[in-house]
Design a protein around this motif. Structure first.
Motif, short mmCIF file in Angstrom:
data_model
loop_
_atom_site.label_atom_id
_atom_site.label_comp_id
_atom_site.label_asym_id
_atom_site.label_seq_id
_atom_site.Cartn_x
_atom_site.Cartn_y
_atom_site.Cartn_z
N LEU A 7 0.83 -1.20 0.00
CA LEU A 7 0.00 0.00 0.00
C LEU A 7 0.87 1.26 0.00
N THR A 8 1.95 1.24 0.78
CA THR A 8 2.86 2.38 0.81
C THR A 8 3.53 2.57 -0.55
N ALA A 9 3.97 1.48 -1.19
CA ALA A 9 4.61 1.58 -2.50
C ALA A 9 3.63 2.12 -3.55
N ILE A 10 2.39 1.65 -3.52
CA ILE A 10 1.39 2.14 -4.48
C ILE A 10 1.08 3.60 -4.23
N THR A 11 0.99 4.00 -2.97
CA THR A 11 0.71 5.40 -2.63
C THR A 11 1.83 6.31 -3.13
N VAL A 12 3.07 5.92 -2.91
CA VAL A 12 4.21 6.71 -3.38
C VAL A 12 4.20 6.80 -4.90
N PHE A 13 3.90 5.70 -5.58
CA PHE A 13 3.85 5.69 -7.04
C PHE A 13 2.77 6.64 -7.56
N VAL A 14 1.57 6.55 -7.01
CA VAL A 14 0.46 7.40 -7.46
C VAL A 14 0.78 8.87 -7.20
N LEU A 15 1.31 9.19 -6.03
CA LEU A 15 1.65 10.58 -5.73
C LEU A 15 2.76 11.09 -6.64
N SER A 16 3.74 10.26 -6.96
CA SER A 16 4.81 10.71 -7.86
C SER A 16 4.29 10.94 -9.27
N VAL A 17 3.34 10.12 -9.72
CA VAL A 17 2.73 10.34 -11.03
C VAL A 17 1.98 11.67 -11.04
N LEU A 18 1.21 11.94 -10.02
CA LEU A 18 0.45 13.19 -9.95
C LEU A 18 1.37 14.41 -9.91
N VAL A 19 2.42 14.33 -9.11
CA VAL A 19 3.37 15.45 -9.04
C VAL A 19 4.09 15.62 -10.37
N GLY A 20 4.47 14.53 -11.02
CA GLY A 20 5.14 14.60 -12.31
C GLY A 20 4.26 15.24 -13.37
N VAL A 21 3.00 14.85 -13.43
CA VAL A 21 2.08 15.44 -14.40
C VAL A 21 1.90 16.92 -14.12
N GLU A 22 1.78 17.29 -12.87
CA GLU A 22 1.60 18.70 -12.51
C GLU A 22 2.82 19.53 -12.89
N VAL A 23 4.01 19.02 -12.64
CA VAL A 23 5.23 19.77 -12.95
C VAL A 23 5.41 19.90 -14.46
N ILE A 24 5.23 18.82 -15.20
CA ILE A 24 5.43 18.86 -16.64
C ILE A 24 4.39 19.73 -17.32
N SER A 25 3.16 19.75 -16.81
CA SER A 25 2.11 20.56 -17.45
C SER A 25 2.37 22.06 -17.29
N LYS A 26 3.20 22.45 -16.34
CA LYS A 26 3.51 23.86 -16.13
C LYS A 26 4.66 24.36 -16.99
N VAL A 27 5.34 23.46 -17.70
CA VAL A 27 6.48 23.84 -18.53
C VAL A 27 5.96 24.38 -19.86
N PRO A 28 6.39 25.59 -20.28
CA PRO A 28 5.96 26.12 -21.58
C PRO A 28 6.45 25.23 -22.72
N ALA A 29 5.71 25.25 -23.82
CA ALA A 29 6.04 24.39 -24.96
C ALA A 29 7.43 24.67 -25.52
N THR A 30 7.89 25.92 -25.46
CA THR A 30 9.21 26.25 -26.00
C THR A 30 10.34 25.66 -25.17
N LEU A 31 10.09 25.35 -23.91
CA LEU A 31 11.13 24.79 -23.05
C LEU A 31 11.00 23.29 -22.86
N HIS A 32 9.91 22.70 -23.34
CA HIS A 32 9.66 21.30 -23.06
C HIS A 32 10.73 20.38 -23.66
N THR A 33 11.07 20.58 -24.94
CA THR A 33 12.04 19.70 -25.58
C THR A 33 13.43 19.83 -24.97
#
Length: 103
Positions: A7-33
């Protein structure tokens, strides 16, 4: 591995996916690549982790999974450097018409 560890491993995985999506979505398209091509080198950690798994594995399935993880991680590292080189090539000065070597 008991239920609480799973349960702890799944929780860490889900939270890391959510944080990763949030961080990447804030990057402007010109800086993404440029950001992604540089950060693909972080997959070297995946390669090291796969080596550790292969060293501790005692089954053929463990060896196969570790090999696949090493191959994909290495492809991502090399691909990140290839993309970075191609981007940097855009900023290099090109020789002028009279300076080109005739071939």
């Amino acid at each position: 591995m008991n239920d609480l560890d799973l349960l702890t491993a799944i929780t860490v995985f889900v939270l890391s996916v959510l944080v990763g999506v949030e961080v990447i979505s804030k990057v402007p398209a010109t800086l993404h690549t440029p950001l992604m091509s540089g950060s693909n080198a972080v997959h070297g950690i995946v390669v090291i982790g796969a080596m550790l798994i292969a060293a501790q594995s005692h089954t053929w399935l463990g060896y196969v999974l570790a090999f696949v993880a090493m191959v994909f991680g290495a492809m991502n590292v090399v691909g990140g450097y290839v993309v970075t080189d191609r981007m940097l090539e855009m900023f290099r000065s090109r020789p002028r018409g009279g300076d080109r070597a005739k071939g």
